[in-house]
Motif scaffolding. Structure first.
Motif, PDB file in Angstrom:
ATOM      1  N   ALA A   1      13.081 -12.678  -4.929  1.00 23.78           N
ATOM      2  CA  ALA A   1      14.080 -11.818  -4.286  1.00 23.78           C
ATOM      3  C   ALA A   1      13.971 -10.390  -4.813  1.00 23.78           C
ATOM      4  CB  ALA A   1      15.487 -12.370  -4.507  1.00 23.78           C
ATOM      5  N   ALA A   2      13.771 -10.232  -6.123  1.00 27.26           N
ATOM      6  CA  ALA A   2      13.624  -8.896  -6.704  1.00 27.26           C
ATOM      7  C   ALA A   2      12.334  -8.237  -6.227  1.00 27.26           C
ATOM      8  CB  ALA A   2      13.647  -8.982  -8.229  1.00 27.26           C
ATOM      9  N   GLU A   3      11.254  -8.986  -6.185  1.00 26.90           N
ATOM     10  CA  GLU A   3       9.973  -8.454  -5.711  1.00 26.90           C
ATOM     11  C   GLU A   3      10.069  -8.044  -4.242  1.00 26.90           C
ATOM     12  OE1 GLU A   3       5.770  -7.515  -5.887  1.00 26.90           O
ATOM     13  OE2 GLU A   3       7.330  -7.742  -7.411  1.00 26.90           O
ATOM     14  N   GLN A   4      10.693  -8.897  -3.447  1.00 24.12           N
ATOM     15  CA  GLN A   4      10.842  -8.616  -2.020  1.00 24.12           C
ATOM     16  C   GLN A   4      11.690  -7.355  -1.800  1.00 24.12           C
ATOM     17  OE1 GLN A   4      12.674 -11.773   0.272  1.00 24.12           O
ATOM     18  NE2 GLN A   4      11.222 -11.389   1.933  1.00 24.12           N
ATOM     19  N   ALA A   5      12.737  -7.182  -2.583  1.00 28.59           N
ATOM     20  CA  ALA A   5      13.567  -5.976  -2.476  1.00 28.59           C
ATOM     21  C   ALA A   5      12.751  -4.736  -2.833  1.00 28.59           C
ATOM     22  CB  ALA A   5      14.792  -6.095  -3.383  1.00 28.59           C
ATOM     23  N   GLU A   6      11.912  -4.837  -3.861  1.00 30.68           N
ATOM     24  CA  GLU A   6      11.066  -3.715  -4.252  1.00 30.68           C
ATOM     25  C   GLU A   6      10.049  -3.394  -3.151  1.00 30.68           C
ATOM     26  OE1 GLU A   6       7.877  -2.571  -7.766  1.00 30.68           O
ATOM     27  OE2 GLU A   6       9.361  -4.137  -8.159  1.00 30.68           O
ATOM     28  N   ILE A   7       9.464  -4.418  -2.566  1.00 35.55           N
ATOM     29  CA  ILE A   7       8.505  -4.226  -1.465  1.00 35.55           C
ATOM     30  C   ILE A   7       9.193  -3.561  -0.279  1.00 35.55           C
ATOM     31  CG2 ILE A   7       7.113  -5.430   0.279  1.00 35.55           C
ATOM     32  CD1 ILE A   7       6.565  -7.563  -1.959  1.00 35.55           C
ATOM     33  N   ASP A   8      10.359  -4.078   0.097  1.00 32.74           N
ATOM     34  CA  ASP A   8      11.084  -3.512   1.241  1.00 32.74           C
ATOM     35  C   ASP A   8      11.435  -2.051   1.007  1.00 32.74           C
ATOM     36  OD1 ASP A   8      10.902  -5.929   2.560  1.00 32.74           O
ATOM     37  OD2 ASP A   8      12.973  -6.537   2.136  1.00 32.74           O
ATOM     38  N   ALA A   9      11.859  -1.709  -0.218  1.00 37.42           N
ATOM     39  CA  ALA A   9      12.232  -0.334  -0.530  1.00 37.42           C
ATOM     40  C   ALA A   9      11.025   0.607  -0.483  1.00 37.42           C
ATOM     41  CB  ALA A   9      12.900  -0.266  -1.908  1.00 37.42           C
ATOM     42  N   ALA A  10       9.845   0.100  -0.806  1.00 39.14           N
ATOM     43  CA  ALA A  10       8.647   0.930  -0.862  1.00 39.14           C
ATOM     44  C   ALA A  10       7.813   0.885   0.414  1.00 39.14           C
ATOM     45  CB  ALA A  10       7.785   0.483  -2.040  1.00 39.14           C
ATOM     46  N   ALA A  11       8.164   0.025   1.369  1.00 35.92           N
ATOM     47  CA  ALA A  11       7.305  -0.236   2.530  1.00 35.92           C
ATOM     48  C   ALA A  11       6.932   1.020   3.316  1.00 35.92           C
ATOM     49  CB  ALA A  11       7.959  -1.266   3.445  1.00 35.92           C
ATOM     50  N   ASP A  12       7.880   1.889   3.609  1.00 36.42           N
ATOM     51  CA  ASP A  12       7.569   3.096   4.379  1.00 36.42           C
ATOM     52  C   ASP A  12       6.548   3.970   3.652  1.00 36.42           C
ATOM     53  OD1 ASP A  12       9.155   2.468   6.554  1.00 36.42           O
ATOM     54  OD2 ASP A  12      10.846   3.711   5.902  1.00 36.42           O
ATOM     55  N   GLY A  13       6.757   4.191   2.386  1.00 40.55           N
ATOM     56  CA  GLY A  13       5.830   5.007   1.601  1.00 40.55           C
ATOM     57  C   GLY A  13       4.449   4.373   1.501  1.00 40.55           C
ATOM     58  N   LEU A  14       4.416   3.051   1.313  1.00 37.25           N
ATOM     59  CA  LEU A  14       3.130   2.354   1.246  1.00 37.25           C
ATOM     60  C   LEU A  14       2.382   2.470   2.568  1.00 37.25           C
ATOM     61  CD1 LEU A  14       4.292  -0.872  -0.618  1.00 37.25           C
ATOM     62  CD2 LEU A  14       2.931   1.001  -1.571  1.00 37.25           C
ATOM     63  N   ALA A  15       3.100   2.310   3.679  1.00 42.37           N
ATOM     64  CA  ALA A  15       2.475   2.418   5.002  1.00 42.37           C
ATOM     65  C   ALA A  15       1.900   3.811   5.201  1.00 42.37           C
ATOM     66  CB  ALA A  15       3.492   2.084   6.091  1.00 42.37           C
ATOM     67  N   GLU A  16       2.636   4.821   4.799  1.00 43.30           N
ATOM     68  CA  GLU A  16       2.146   6.198   4.931  1.00 43.30           C
ATOM     69  C   GLU A  16       0.897   6.425   4.082  1.00 43.30           C
ATOM     70  OE1 GLU A  16       2.962   8.625   6.999  1.00 43.30           O
ATOM     71  OE2 GLU A  16       4.457   7.328   7.925  1.00 43.30           O
ATOM     72  N   GLU A  17       0.894   5.892   2.852  1.00 42.17           N
ATOM     73  CA  GLU A  17      -0.277   6.010   1.980  1.00 42.17           C
ATOM     74  C   GLU A  17      -1.501   5.367   2.607  1.00 42.17           C
ATOM     75  OE1 GLU A  17      -0.344   4.831  -2.239  1.00 42.17           O
ATOM     76  OE2 GLU A  17       1.796   5.356  -2.253  1.00 42.17           O
ATOM     77  N   LEU A  18      -1.316   4.164   3.134  1.00 38.73           N
ATOM     78  CA  LEU A  18      -2.435   3.452   3.764  1.00 38.73           C
ATOM     79  C   LEU A  18      -2.930   4.178   5.009  1.00 38.73           C
ATOM     80  CD1 LEU A  18      -1.189  -0.218   3.330  1.00 38.73           C
ATOM     81  CD2 LEU A  18      -3.093   0.883   2.120  1.00 38.73           C
ATOM     82  N   ALA A  19      -2.002   4.691   5.806  1.00 36.35           N
ATOM     83  CA  ALA A  19      -2.382   5.433   7.015  1.00 36.35           C
ATOM     84  C   ALA A  19      -3.156   6.691   6.644  1.00 36.35           C
ATOM     85  CB  ALA A  19      -1.142   5.781   7.840  1.00 36.35           C
ATOM     86  N   ALA A  20      -2.708   7.396   5.611  1.00 38.65           N
ATOM     87  CA  ALA A  20      -3.386   8.611   5.179  1.00 38.65           C
ATOM     88  C   ALA A  20      -4.786   8.296   4.638  1.00 38.65           C
ATOM     89  CB  ALA A  20      -2.560   9.334   4.114  1.00 38.65           C
ATOM     90  N   ALA A  21      -4.900   7.223   3.877  1.00 35.92           N
ATOM     91  CA  ALA A  21      -6.200   6.825   3.338  1.00 35.92           C
ATOM     92  C   ALA A  21      -7.154   6.446   4.459  1.00 35.92           C
ATOM     93  CB  ALA A  21      -6.035   5.668   2.357  1.00 35.92           C
ATOM     94  N   ASP A  22      -6.634   5.746   5.476  1.00 35.54           N
ATOM     95  CA  ASP A  22      -7.450   5.332   6.621  1.00 35.54           C
ATOM     96  C   ASP A  22      -7.908   6.543   7.427  1.00 35.54           C
ATOM     97  OD1 ASP A  22      -8.658   3.291   8.246  1.00 35.54           O
ATOM     98  OD2 ASP A  22      -7.109   3.718   9.754  1.00 35.54           O
ATOM     99  N   ALA A  23      -7.033   7.520   7.589  1.00 34.89           N
ATOM    100  CA  ALA A  23      -7.361   8.726   8.354  1.00 34.89           C
ATOM    101  C   ALA A  23      -8.427   9.553   7.647  1.00 34.89           C
ATOM    102  CB  ALA A  23      -6.106   9.577   8.578  1.00 34.89           C
ATOM    103  N   GLY A  24      -8.428   9.487   6.339  1.00 30.69           N
ATOM    104  CA  GLY A  24      -9.401  10.251   5.563  1.00 30.69           C
ATOM    105  C   GLY A  24     -10.759   9.588   5.472  1.00 30.69           C
ATOM    106  N   GLY A  25     -10.837   8.282   5.784  1.00 29.54           N
ATOM    107  CA  GLY A  25     -12.094   7.573   5.585  1.00 29.54           C
ATOM    108  C   GLY A  25     -12.711   7.198   6.830  1.00 29.54           C
TER     109      GLY A  25
END
Length: 147
Positions: free
Chosen positions: A123-147
């Protein structure tokens, strides 16, 4: 077929955990239980574990300290097993302690493997993932756009 979803199961008095029925066919040829980097137990089909270690360690020089340490970490904390006739797998004591398992467990699908979590830790891990999901998605999208 990928492992997906979330289920609640219990460790029995012999430290066995019932694998969700929909995943048993994928584990029929044997399993590898691994001390995950997070406080959980990873459950791989044997072939998927071999692919995971090759993918994870493939470019690491086995003569270097980092390569030796990670090879030891992944393999020394792993155990070969198989499902019994009731679809259960026995969790070694060291993995139970690492994941803080006792009684109720949450089994989650993680693409090529399952993870077994203490429900409160999950439950704690899932809450941390949910809180970070938008930022993680943006990081992955930016990395994909650069490569």
């Amino acid at each position: 077929m990928a492992f997906r979803g979330e289920n609640e199961h219990n460790l029995d008095s012999k430290d066995r955990l019932t694998i969700p029925s929909r995943h048993r066919d994928q584990l029929a040829e044997g399993v590898v239980l691994m001390k995950a980097l997070d406080p959980c137990v990873s459950v791989f089909p044997a072939a998927a574990f071999d692919a995971f270690t090759k993918r994870s360690l493939g470019e690491i020089n086995p003569l270097g300290r980092t390569g030796r340490m990670m090879t030891r970490r992944l393999n020394a904390g792993s155990f070969d097993d198989s499902l019994d006739s009731a679809g259960r797998v026995r969790i070694p004591q060291g993995l139970i302690e690492h994941a803080g398992l006792s009684g109720a467990c949450t089994v989650i699908g993680v693409d090529d493997h399952l993870e077994i979590w203490d429900p409160e830790r999950w439950a704690a891990e899932q809450a941390e993932i949910d809180a970070a999901a938008d930022g993680l998605a943006e990081e992955l999208a930016a990395a994909d756009a650069g490569g």
